[in-house]
Write a protein that holds these residues in place. Structure first.
Motif, PDB file in Angstrom:
ATOM      1  N   ARG A  81      30.489   3.083  33.218  1.00  0.00           N
ATOM      2  CA  ARG A  81      31.356   4.181  32.752  1.00  0.00           C
ATOM      3  C   ARG A  81      31.783   3.960  31.305  1.00  0.00           C
ATOM      4  NH1 ARG A  81      35.431   6.766  37.280  1.00  0.00           N
ATOM      5  NH2 ARG A  81      33.861   7.083  38.922  1.00  0.00           N
ATOM      6  N   SER A 109      27.040   4.299  42.785  1.00  0.00           N
ATOM      7  CA  SER A 109      28.224   5.084  42.422  1.00  0.00           C
ATOM      8  C   SER A 109      29.379   4.867  43.400  1.00  0.00           C
ATOM      9  CB  SER A 109      27.878   6.570  42.363  1.00  0.00           C
ATOM     10  OG  SER A 109      27.449   7.023  43.633  1.00  0.00           O
ATOM     11  N   ALA A 110      29.105   4.236  44.538  1.00  0.00           N
ATOM     12  CA  ALA A 110      30.147   3.946  45.531  1.00  0.00           C
ATOM     13  C   ALA A 110      30.026   2.502  45.993  1.00  0.00           C
ATOM     14  CB  ALA A 110      30.055   4.906  46.711  1.00  0.00           C
ATOM     15  N   GLU A 138      37.261   5.159  43.521  1.00  0.00           N
ATOM     16  CA  GLU A 138      37.493   5.976  42.334  1.00  0.00           C
ATOM     17  C   GLU A 138      38.673   5.453  41.516  1.00  0.00           C
ATOM     18  OE1 GLU A 138      37.166   8.246  39.262  1.00  0.00           O
ATOM     19  OE2 GLU A 138      35.633   8.121  40.838  1.00  0.00           O
ATOM     20  N   LEU A 168      37.533   2.214  39.757  1.00  0.00           N
ATOM     21  CA  LEU A 168      36.621   2.474  38.642  1.00  0.00           C
ATOM     22  C   LEU A 168      37.339   3.134  37.473  1.00  0.00           C
ATOM     23  CD1 LEU A 168      33.353   3.638  40.460  1.00  0.00           C
ATOM     24  CD2 LEU A 168      33.947   1.376  39.580  1.00  0.00           C
ATOM     25  N   ALA A 169      38.285   4.001  37.774  1.00  0.00           N
ATOM     26  CA  ALA A 169      39.048   4.645  36.699  1.00  0.00           C
ATOM     27  C   ALA A 169      39.824   3.610  35.900  1.00  0.00           C
ATOM     28  CB  ALA A 169      39.994   5.690  37.278  1.00  0.00           C
ATOM     29  N   ASN A 194      39.680   2.161  47.594  1.00  0.00           N
ATOM     30  CA  ASN A 194      39.764   3.377  46.775  1.00  0.00           C
ATOM     31  C   ASN A 194      38.891   3.172  45.539  1.00  0.00           C
ATOM     32  OD1 ASN A 194      40.434   5.581  45.166  1.00  0.00           O
ATOM     33  ND2 ASN A 194      42.582   5.580  45.799  1.00  0.00           N
TER      34      ASN A 194
END
Length: 489
Positions: A175, A160-161, A113, A116-117, A111
């Protein structure tokens, strides 16, 4: 009747089991850790558990993360027991169990996202990792980051992935940079010389493939402290789960068994802040290099010295290898005559005393460490633990006879059968290559040393090549046991 490990059942655990003196609800995340395996849970997580039990720094709890398929299974096991781990320390005169609760969550592997969050969250001020020696995309011969690794190339094409730890770390830093959030410190907890520098090379090297400005920003703004970590921690099997249930009445799907000894030496480079680990036994220094080299050459190199003769002699446990006089004599001779002379002075340490400590730790009959684990991943471990010592000896014009025998034993092991004819199951990420090369080397020893990415300049040394070839031929002619007798005689 055993008690299933969970937060709700902590009060039901037997009295002799130590449990957290704090509640998970009192903690806040401060660290994301990649590679939530046995070593991490017996080392970094235990130090933090000690700190939290001292009612200190409750804003430095761990959030787990991973990128490997096996990480998903590990997450499910830990989730089912509220992220708790039972840590059992054992040696011949001591056994103790404790439950640690330093981890608050484990992000779902894959996962991107969510990972990274969390990395972008200002609460996270350290990102640490235990991803094994083979996880850093290092060219073994040069010891430098290899930007042509397929996984790295893939991340550079799709930043980005990302799918690697370094791609995720870099994307998280990007980020934070975009949001004006100070960068986290990146801390390796792996057994690699200059592990902080190696990690920096990987993160910055990846950035240079697609964003030079980001690479420069990371280089000038992100800290990568070097560190030396040490605790012998074998893999968990049903043997350990059964022991825990029978001796301590705990049902834990993934307990950790380890020796009582632990050590952590860190460079104090944490601009984003750090937990007060010095209050629970961590040593902070300006330069970790002397401690690093001592541990990697004497302990990790020592593991390699005993591993391959024991493997060829069908010995299962490490403590059983240390009960074999030929193996202990080989270790003693090689350490004192060829390995320790290459280790520079270490502040506050007598190297002969350190060797004696290592020998006692290897001999621990309770830990259940296996010879197969020590033999694992030689293609990544030998270039870090053994070959640099050979290189230093050659440069100094000193004897490399014993180290050449260690290399020949590794080659013979990779052929895939013990001296008794028992099959050695694949035990290296590059097993097919290693086995094919070892089989070619039976008739032509130079084939083994021609692995330029592993041996480099050492493989081109006529002196080393001659000693290696003589030992390998002897191993095939009379076996490991008789070869050790001849060498020691």
């Amino acid at each position: 009747m055993s008690v299933k490990l969970s937060s709700a059942n902590l009060a039901k655990l037997p009295e002799q089991v130590a449990r957290p003196g704090y509640r998970q609800a009192e903690l806040k995340p401060g660290i994301v850790h990649f590679g939530v395996g046995n070593f991490h849970r017996a080392h970094q997580a235990v130090y933090l558990d000690d700190l939290f039990n001292a009612r200190l720094d409750h804003d430095w709890a761990i959030v787990g993360a991973g990128v490997l398929p096996a990480d998903a299974d590990a997450r499910e096991k830990l989730k089912a027991q509220d992220w708790l781990t039972t840590v059992v320390e054992q040696d011949s005169g001591h056994v103790a169990a404790r439950v640690t609760s330093a981890m608050l969550d484990y992000l779902v592997p894959g996962n991107v996202e969510a990972i990274l969050a969390r990395l972008a969250d200002p609460e996270i001020r350290i990102v640490s990792m235990t991803i094994t020696e083979g996880g850093y995309f290092i060219d073994p011969a040069s010891g430098k980051f290899n930007p042509e690794s397929p996984e790295i190339v893939a991340d550079a094409k799709n930043p980005s992935a990302p799918k690697t730890v370094f791609g995720l770390v870099l994307a998280g830093l990007a980020r934070r940079r975009a949001a004006g959030t100070p960068p986290f410190t990146v801390m390796s907890c792996d057994n690699i010389p200059h592990n902080g520098r190696v990690t920096a090379d990987a993160v910055i090297g990846l950035a240079r493939l697609f964003d030079l400005e980001l690479a420069d920003w990371v280089q000038h703004n992100v800290a990568f402290p070097n560190g030396m970590v040490d605790r012998i921690t074998p893999a968990t099997t049903d043997r350990e789960r059964k022991f825990l249930a029978e001796e301590f009445g705990i049902e834990d799907a993934w307990p950790v068994f380890c020796e009582p000894f632990r050590q952590w030496v860190l460079e104090d480079k944490f601009p984003a802040g750090r937990p007060a680990l010095e209050k629970v036994g961590v040593t902070f220094v300006d330069d970790v290099s002397p401690f690093e080299q001592m541990k990697i050459r004497i302990l990790n190199g020592g593991h390699a010295v005993i591993a391959y003769p024991a493997g060829l002699m069908d010995i299962h446990f490490v403590h059983e290898a240390m009960e074999e006089p030929l193996i202990t004599a080989f270790l003693e001779k090689l350490e004192r005559e060829e390995i320790i002379p290459t280790v520079p002075p270490v502040p506050g340490v007598v190297l002969e005393d350190y060797l004696a400590l290592i020998q006692r730790r290897f001999s621990n009959p309770k830990i259940g460490d296996t010879v197969r684990r020590l033999c694992l991943d030689g293609s990544n471990r030998q270039p870090k633990f053994i070959i640099p010592t050979i290189a230093d000896r050659l440069k100094a014009g000193k004897s490399i006879t014993g180290l050449a025998l260690e290399s020949a034993l590794w080659c013979r092991y990779c052929h895939g059968t013990t001296d008794s004819g028992a099959v050695i199951e694949p035990n290296d990420p590059n097993w097919d290559r290693m086995q094919a090369t070892a089989r070619a080397a039976k008739d032509d020893p130079s084939a083994w040393l021609a692995m330029e990415d592993i041996y480099g300049e050492v493989g081109r040394s006529p002196l080393f090549a001659e000693a290696f070839a003589d030992h390998l031929k002897t191993l095939w002619r009379i076996g490991a046991r008789e070869t050790l007798k001849r060498f020691l005689g």
